[in-house]
Enzyme design. Structure first.
Site, PDB file in Angstrom:
ATOM      1  N   PRO A  52       8.064  19.064  35.305  1.00  0.00           N
ATOM      2  CG  PRO A  52       5.912  18.176  34.942  1.00  0.00           C
ATOM      3  CD  PRO A  52       6.631  19.338  35.565  1.00  0.00           C
ATOM      4  CB  CYS A  53      11.531  19.242  31.450  1.00  0.00           C
ATOM      5  SG  CYS A  53      12.718  18.359  32.447  1.00  0.00           S
TER       6      CYS A  53
END
Length: 103
Positions: A52-53
């Site tokens: 989940p950048c």
DNA sequence: CAGTTGACGGCCC
DNA sequence: GGGGCCGCCAACT
């Protein structure tokens, strides 16, 4: 266990409803100075579904100015969906910054 | 193999 | 207070 791998591992451990700064991720990965490398690693993002950048923001609590995984708006949308409140495009770091016990 | 760049961070001017 | 510069490590050309 490469540097990238450690960084990815840290990012994947970011709990839902929290965000982490690049520097923080770097520190958790092992070295504070990897902030740039963290950015590069996330840019590469070989596994966006598990990485989940969008939960990784700058120290200002703002998404990177070059966030190109769908648009800044999309990132804010995703974060809000996680329960993170955005105000004028910035996150309330005091409340939503990942409280890491190991730092 | 060497040089340059890069989703950043922190300090200095 | 705002803007600019340097520094860190790894990947890319």
């Amino acid at each position: 266990m490469n540097t990238f791998n450690m960084i990815y591992d840290v990012v994947k451990k970011i709990p839902k409803g929290k965000v982490a700064t690049y520097g923080q991720v770097a520190a958790l990965a092992g070295n504070r100075r990897w902030a740039r490398v963290v950015g590069y690693a996330l840019h590469a993002n070989p596994d966006p579904e598990n990485i989940p950048c969008y939960r990784v923001v700058t120290k200002d609590g703002k998404p990177s100015n070059a966030f190109v995984f769908g648009g800044i708006n999309e990132q804010i949308k995703l974060l809000e969906k996680d329960g993170i409140e955005f105000k004028d495009g910035v996150v309330d770091m005091e409340k939503y910054q990942w409280d890491t016990p190991m730092i």
